[in-house]
Write a protein that holds these residues in place. Sequence first.
Motif, short mmCIF file in Angstrom:
data_model
loop_
_atom_site.label_atom_id
_atom_site.label_comp_id
_atom_site.label_asym_id
_atom_site.label_seq_id
_atom_site.Cartn_x
_atom_site.Cartn_y
_atom_site.Cartn_z
N VAL A 136 1.79 -6.76 -7.18
CA VAL A 136 1.94 -7.61 -8.37
C VAL A 136 3.26 -8.36 -8.32
CG1 VAL A 136 2.05 -7.60 -10.89
CG2 VAL A 136 0.50 -6.04 -9.71
N PHE A 137 4.29 -7.70 -7.82
CA PHE A 137 5.62 -8.32 -7.75
C PHE A 137 5.62 -9.57 -6.88
CE2 PHE A 137 9.99 -8.82 -6.39
CZ PHE A 137 10.71 -8.53 -7.54
N LYS A 194 1.47 5.86 -5.94
CA LYS A 194 0.40 4.88 -5.77
C LYS A 194 0.55 3.71 -6.74
CE LYS A 194 -3.05 8.10 -3.93
NZ LYS A 194 -4.42 8.67 -4.11
N ALA A 195 0.95 4.03 -7.98
CA ALA A 195 1.15 2.95 -8.95
C ALA A 195 2.30 2.04 -8.52
CB ALA A 195 1.43 3.54 -10.33
N LEU A 196 3.35 2.62 -7.96
CA LEU A 196 4.47 1.82 -7.48
C LEU A 196 4.06 0.95 -6.31
CD1 LEU A 196 7.45 1.21 -7.88
CD2 LEU A 196 7.99 3.10 -6.34
N ALA A 197 3.20 1.48 -5.44
CA ALA A 197 2.71 0.68 -4.32
C ALA A 197 1.86 -0.49 -4.81
CB ALA A 197 1.91 1.55 -3.36
N ARG A 198 1.08 -0.28 -5.85
CA ARG A 198 0.30 -1.40 -6.41
C ARG A 198 1.21 -2.41 -7.09
NH1 ARG A 198 -2.93 3.05 -8.34
NH2 ARG A 198 -4.76 3.38 -6.99
N PHE A 199 2.29 -1.93 -7.70
CA PHE A 199 3.22 -2.85 -8.37
C PHE A 199 3.88 -3.79 -7.36
CE2 PHE A 199 7.56 -3.85 -9.80
CZ PHE A 199 7.26 -4.57 -10.95
N VAL A 200 4.04 -3.33 -6.12
CA VAL A 200 4.59 -4.20 -5.09
C VAL A 200 3.71 -5.42 -4.91
CG1 VAL A 200 5.14 -4.37 -2.63
CG2 VAL A 200 5.82 -2.34 -3.92
N ARG A 213 5.26 -4.86 1.83
CA ARG A 213 3.80 -4.93 1.87
C ARG A 213 3.25 -4.66 3.27
NH1 ARG A 213 0.22 -3.26 -0.91
NH2 ARG A 213 -0.11 -2.23 1.07
N PRO A 214 3.69 -5.35 4.32
CA PRO A 214 3.16 -5.01 5.65
C PRO A 214 3.59 -3.63 6.13
CG PRO A 214 4.88 -6.68 5.82
CD PRO A 214 4.55 -6.55 4.37
#
Length: 314
Positions: A140-141, A132-138, A201-202
């Motif tokens: 931010v990226f 989940k943290a990696l998905a949120r980092f996407v 993201r999509p």
Amino acid sequence: MNTEPALRAAPAHDAAGPAPEPGRTNRTAPGAAGAGPGPGSRAARRLLWALPPVALLALFFLHPLALVVRQSLQPDGGGTSLQPYTDVFASAAFREALWTTVWIALAATAGCLVLGFLLALVIAFVPFPGAKALARFVDVFLSFPSFLITLALLFLYGRTGMANGLWTQATGAAHGPFDFLTTPWGVLLAEVTYFTPFVMRPLLAAFAQLDTAQLEAAGSLGARAPHIVRRIILPEALPALAAGGSLVLVLCLNEFGIVLFTGAKGVTTLPMLVYGKAILESDYPGACAVAVVNVLISVGLYGLYRVVSRRAGA
């Protein structure tokens, strides 16, 4: 009995019907004074609210764009002519820049689609700590500037970067083997690295809406992971892949910072050609002509992106 006094004493409104109850007002007849605004006044109000944003758009976007188009039609000799476009289309530099722009954009889009699909697949369906943290980092990226990613690649794979430094320390060689960032392959690597999250993201949003019961049923029936991905996940991901790929193609077509910061002297794209003609050669009509061509290609691809996104529900 004489009833004439009683008739005379009756209220005048009895003949017209019962009196209105206290606190109740009569409804206003249609078209009477005090009715709501008509369709014409509502349209005028909408037009009034639309004037400020339209004026700002015309001042800060349409007017500069019109100046670029006008400059592209005014050669150095004066007057109005299509000579700048004729000179640009006839030059080998423009044809080479157009080809370089197209093949790098297509190759980067293909790389982003493949890498983005694999990474989104792992994040969405492979349980591991920090998914989940990696998905949120996407998310931010996506806000990072493109030159920042290019600088990071230079620190890693540049001539004096970490990879070459470790190689020279381990082997004692004078130079390291990594010398590709100033080539088209370095530009391609930088664009794939930077634009892959725009595909992820999509895809992550599409995977979040996928019914996991289908995956569980297929797994219980003995279907292997590649078969599940090919028959269940990939068809659901196609609209998101098309939308993300269209967006990446438009962005890669107009990318300037990555090509500039990699220092790839042999890589000339359309934005770099505009920069060279305007800043280095002072050929403003030619630069504006190339810019107009680039804008037309970008608008066409953006229209394609909007159609695909609308069909995908993005």
